[in-house]
Motif scaffolding. Structure first.
Motif, mmCIF file in Angstrom:
data_model
loop_
_atom_site.group_PDB
_atom_site.id
_atom_site.type_symbol
_atom_site.label_atom_id
_atom_site.label_comp_id
_atom_site.label_asym_id
_atom_site.label_seq_id
_atom_site.Cartn_x
_atom_site.Cartn_y
_atom_site.Cartn_z
ATOM 1 N N THR A 23 9.401 44.852 18.875
ATOM 2 C CA THR A 23 8.057 45.818 19.047
ATOM 3 C C THR A 23 6.814 45.127 18.147
ATOM 4 N N LEU A 24 7.234 45.049 17.033
ATOM 5 C CA LEU A 24 6.104 44.500 16.110
ATOM 6 C C LEU A 24 5.666 43.021 16.506
ATOM 7 N N ARG A 25 6.777 42.077 16.973
ATOM 8 C CA ARG A 25 6.496 40.683 17.194
ATOM 9 C C ARG A 25 5.734 40.658 18.422
ATOM 10 N N GLY A 26 5.905 41.441 19.403
ATOM 11 C CA GLY A 26 5.374 41.669 20.810
ATOM 12 C C GLY A 26 3.940 42.080 20.714
ATOM 13 N N TYR A 27 3.743 43.049 19.491
ATOM 14 C CA TYR A 27 2.164 43.503 19.441
ATOM 15 C C TYR A 27 1.569 42.394 18.758
ATOM 16 N N TRP A 28 2.102 41.636 17.889
ATOM 17 C CA TRP A 28 1.365 40.422 17.161
ATOM 18 C C TRP A 28 1.071 39.471 18.064
ATOM 19 N N ALA A 29 2.229 39.383 19.165
ATOM 20 C CA ALA A 29 1.681 38.113 20.194
ATOM 21 C C ALA A 29 0.547 38.468 21.028
ATOM 22 N N VAL A 89 9.845 35.230 27.488
ATOM 23 C CA VAL A 89 8.749 35.244 28.265
ATOM 24 C C VAL A 89 7.404 35.741 27.354
ATOM 25 N N ALA A 90 7.716 37.214 26.746
ATOM 26 C CA ALA A 90 6.670 37.908 26.144
ATOM 27 C C ALA A 90 6.306 36.960 24.748
ATOM 28 N N LEU A 91 7.198 36.379 23.878
ATOM 29 C CA LEU A 91 6.867 36.055 22.893
ATOM 30 C C LEU A 91 6.777 34.583 22.767
ATOM 31 N N ARG A 92 7.135 33.623 23.802
ATOM 32 C CA ARG A 92 7.100 32.338 23.874
ATOM 33 C C ARG A 92 6.248 31.584 25.037
ATOM 34 N N PHE A 93 6.954 32.049 26.280
ATOM 35 C CA PHE A 93 6.551 31.083 27.312
ATOM 36 C C PHE A 93 5.541 31.758 28.109
ATOM 37 N N THR A 96 -0.325 33.469 30.069
ATOM 38 C CA THR A 96 -1.636 34.316 30.230
ATOM 39 C C THR A 96 -1.168 35.664 29.463
ATOM 40 N N GLY A 97 -2.237 36.277 29.073
ATOM 41 C CA GLY A 97 -1.998 37.686 28.343
ATOM 42 C C GLY A 97 -1.504 38.711 29.092
ATOM 43 N N ARG A 98 -1.805 38.834 30.310
ATOM 44 C CA ARG A 98 -1.235 39.565 31.402
ATOM 45 C C ARG A 98 0.184 39.519 31.665
ATOM 46 N N THR A 99 0.601 38.157 31.784
ATOM 47 C CA THR A 99 2.249 37.961 31.999
ATOM 48 C C THR A 99 2.898 38.350 30.527
ATOM 49 N N ARG A 100 2.064 37.999 29.468
ATOM 50 C CA ARG A 100 2.876 38.396 28.367
ATOM 51 C C ARG A 100 2.962 39.841 28.170
ATOM 52 N N ALA A 101 1.884 40.442 28.538
ATOM 53 C CA ALA A 101 1.826 42.158 28.341
ATOM 54 C C ALA A 101 3.108 42.796 29.193
#
Length: 135
Positions: A23-29, A89-93, A96-101
């Motif tokens: 959760t924290l690393r995803g928020y940072w990403a 996908v969320a943390l590396r690949f 776009t910001g939308r895809t990451r979110a």
């Protein structure tokens, strides 16, 4: 405390650490925070997740069970693979910001499903009580 109870307590602790860390690393990403590139943020999740897997395997071994014997355990394993894929996908690949979110949100939903399956011992997870009422 029995050996199984200790393994279960450790497993739950590692699961909590794993989800909180993700959760924290995803928020940072999502915020493009440079802390996500810190060595500890890249190494600690692997240590925690290895310990999480080790305690799961130890509990199965202690009870002399195969994951194939318990449908709810197999559901957790399959969901874990999806959680890992969405997390990657969320943390590396994600490009776009939308895809990451979307991947981040999806991974958190899958984590919630895994927890609900663990608590209910049912592949239906959060819907297990509903299934019991209708079945």
């Amino acid at each position: 405390m029995t050996a199984f109870a200790l393994l279960k307590a450790l497993h739950i602790s590692f699961a909590l650490l794993s989800v909180c860390g993700f959760t924290l690393r995803g928020y940072w990403a999502l915020r493009d925070n440079p802390l996500r590139r810190h060595k500890a943020a890249r190494v600690l999740p692997h240590i925690v997740d290895t310990a999480l897997l080790a305690t799961a395997l130890a509990m199965l071994w202690r009870c002399r069970l195969s994951p194939l014997e318990l449908p709810w355990v197999m559901a957790k394993i399959v969901a874990q693979l999806l959680y890992i894929a969405l997390g990657m996908v969320a943390l590396r690949f994600a490009s776009t910001g939308r895809t990451r979110a979307l991947a981040y949100g999806g991974a958190l939903c899958v984590a919630a499903y895994i927890i609900s399956v663990a608590l209910s011992h049912s592949v239906w997870g959060p819907f297990s009580s509903l299934v019991r009422l209708t079945g």
